[in-house]
Scaffold this motif. Sequence first.
Motif, short mmCIF file in Angstrom:
data_model
loop_
_atom_site.label_atom_id
_atom_site.label_comp_id
_atom_site.label_asym_id
_atom_site.label_seq_id
_atom_site.Cartn_x
_atom_site.Cartn_y
_atom_site.Cartn_z
N LYS A 31 -5.19 -17.32 -10.71
CA LYS A 31 -3.79 -16.90 -10.77
C LYS A 31 -3.12 -17.56 -11.97
O LYS A 31 -3.60 -18.56 -12.50
CB LYS A 31 -3.04 -17.33 -9.49
CG LYS A 31 -3.58 -16.73 -8.22
CD LYS A 31 -3.23 -15.29 -8.11
CE LYS A 31 -3.69 -14.71 -6.79
NZ LYS A 31 -3.70 -13.27 -6.81
N GLN A 32 -2.02 -16.99 -12.39
CA GLN A 32 -1.14 -17.65 -13.35
C GLN A 32 -0.35 -18.66 -12.53
O GLN A 32 0.17 -18.32 -11.45
CB GLN A 32 -0.21 -16.64 -14.01
CG GLN A 32 -0.95 -15.55 -14.78
CD GLN A 32 -1.67 -16.10 -15.99
OE1 GLN A 32 -1.09 -16.84 -16.79
NE2 GLN A 32 -2.93 -15.74 -16.14
N VAL A 33 -0.24 -19.89 -13.01
CA VAL A 33 0.31 -20.96 -12.19
C VAL A 33 1.31 -21.79 -12.97
O VAL A 33 1.14 -22.05 -14.16
CB VAL A 33 -0.83 -21.88 -11.69
CG1 VAL A 33 -0.28 -23.10 -10.96
CG2 VAL A 33 -1.79 -21.12 -10.79
N SER A 34 2.35 -22.22 -12.25
CA SER A 34 3.28 -23.20 -12.78
C SER A 34 3.52 -24.23 -11.69
O SER A 34 3.66 -23.88 -10.51
CB SER A 34 4.60 -22.52 -13.16
OG SER A 34 5.58 -23.48 -13.47
N TRP A 35 3.57 -25.51 -12.08
CA TRP A 35 3.87 -26.60 -11.16
C TRP A 35 4.88 -27.50 -11.84
O TRP A 35 4.60 -28.02 -12.92
CB TRP A 35 2.59 -27.39 -10.85
CG TRP A 35 2.79 -28.61 -10.01
CD1 TRP A 35 3.17 -28.66 -8.70
CD2 TRP A 35 2.61 -29.98 -10.41
NE1 TRP A 35 3.25 -29.96 -8.26
CE2 TRP A 35 2.90 -30.79 -9.29
CE3 TRP A 35 2.24 -30.60 -11.60
CZ2 TRP A 35 2.83 -32.19 -9.33
CZ3 TRP A 35 2.17 -31.99 -11.64
CH2 TRP A 35 2.45 -32.76 -10.51
N LEU A 36 6.06 -27.63 -11.24
CA LEU A 36 7.11 -28.42 -11.86
C LEU A 36 7.66 -29.42 -10.84
O LEU A 36 8.44 -29.05 -9.95
CB LEU A 36 8.24 -27.51 -12.36
CG LEU A 36 9.40 -28.19 -13.07
CD1 LEU A 36 8.93 -28.88 -14.36
CD2 LEU A 36 10.47 -27.18 -13.39
N PRO A 37 7.24 -30.69 -10.93
CA PRO A 37 7.74 -31.70 -9.99
C PRO A 37 9.09 -32.25 -10.44
O PRO A 37 9.42 -32.25 -11.63
CB PRO A 37 6.67 -32.80 -10.07
CG PRO A 37 6.15 -32.69 -11.47
CD PRO A 37 6.23 -31.22 -11.83
N ASP A 57 0.71 -12.21 -12.75
CA ASP A 57 1.26 -11.97 -14.09
C ASP A 57 1.65 -13.28 -14.74
O ASP A 57 1.87 -14.28 -14.05
CB ASP A 57 2.49 -11.06 -13.99
CG ASP A 57 2.16 -9.73 -13.33
OD1 ASP A 57 1.15 -9.11 -13.72
OD2 ASP A 57 2.90 -9.32 -12.42
N PRO A 58 1.78 -13.31 -16.07
CA PRO A 58 2.22 -14.54 -16.73
C PRO A 58 3.56 -15.04 -16.17
O PRO A 58 4.43 -14.25 -15.83
CB PRO A 58 2.37 -14.12 -18.20
CG PRO A 58 1.41 -12.98 -18.35
CD PRO A 58 1.47 -12.24 -17.03
#
Length: 177
Positions: A31-37, A57-58
């Motif tokens: 998957k396209q992934v984002s992780w923002l702590p 998707d992006p």
Amino acid sequence: MTHEILIAGFGGQGVLFAGKFLAYRGLMEEKQVSWLPSYGPEMRGGTANCSVILSDDPVGSPIVAHPDVLMVMNLPSFDKYESEAKPGAKVFVDSTLIERQATRDDIETFYIPATQMAREAGVPTLANMMMVGKMMKEVGISFDHVEDALRKVVSAKHADLFDANLKAIQTGYAYEG
């Protein structure tokens, strides 16, 4: 398919760890992934939240302002973020620590006594992963790659907690309350 997930609680409840686990699990599913702590200056005991985006998707922005999946581990987080959830969002509440019910009728709320379940299972620090297990089941995130993702996020220093984390996710996934 895109899930915009916000996980929130006090520092020390494993909010960032839970988000990191979901991000790695998403990566393993390509998957396209984002992780923002994000956390307050005290970290342990201060506020902590984590935005995770899992998408086919992006990902244009890592910020989750209006989650379609919300996981809250304490009352201040529920009070702050309930109104931000999208209509139709799935909201997961640790009902051991949060006694009030949702005030909205356009969200689907799941009350999981995760802190109590974790204490009873002998893993009092893993309520976060019990919540993650329930969320995965209800949101439709498969159990595939769970062990691989855990291997990425459970540090060598805490390798003895690998099995406990796996058990906590399984327990949450199986929870029917």
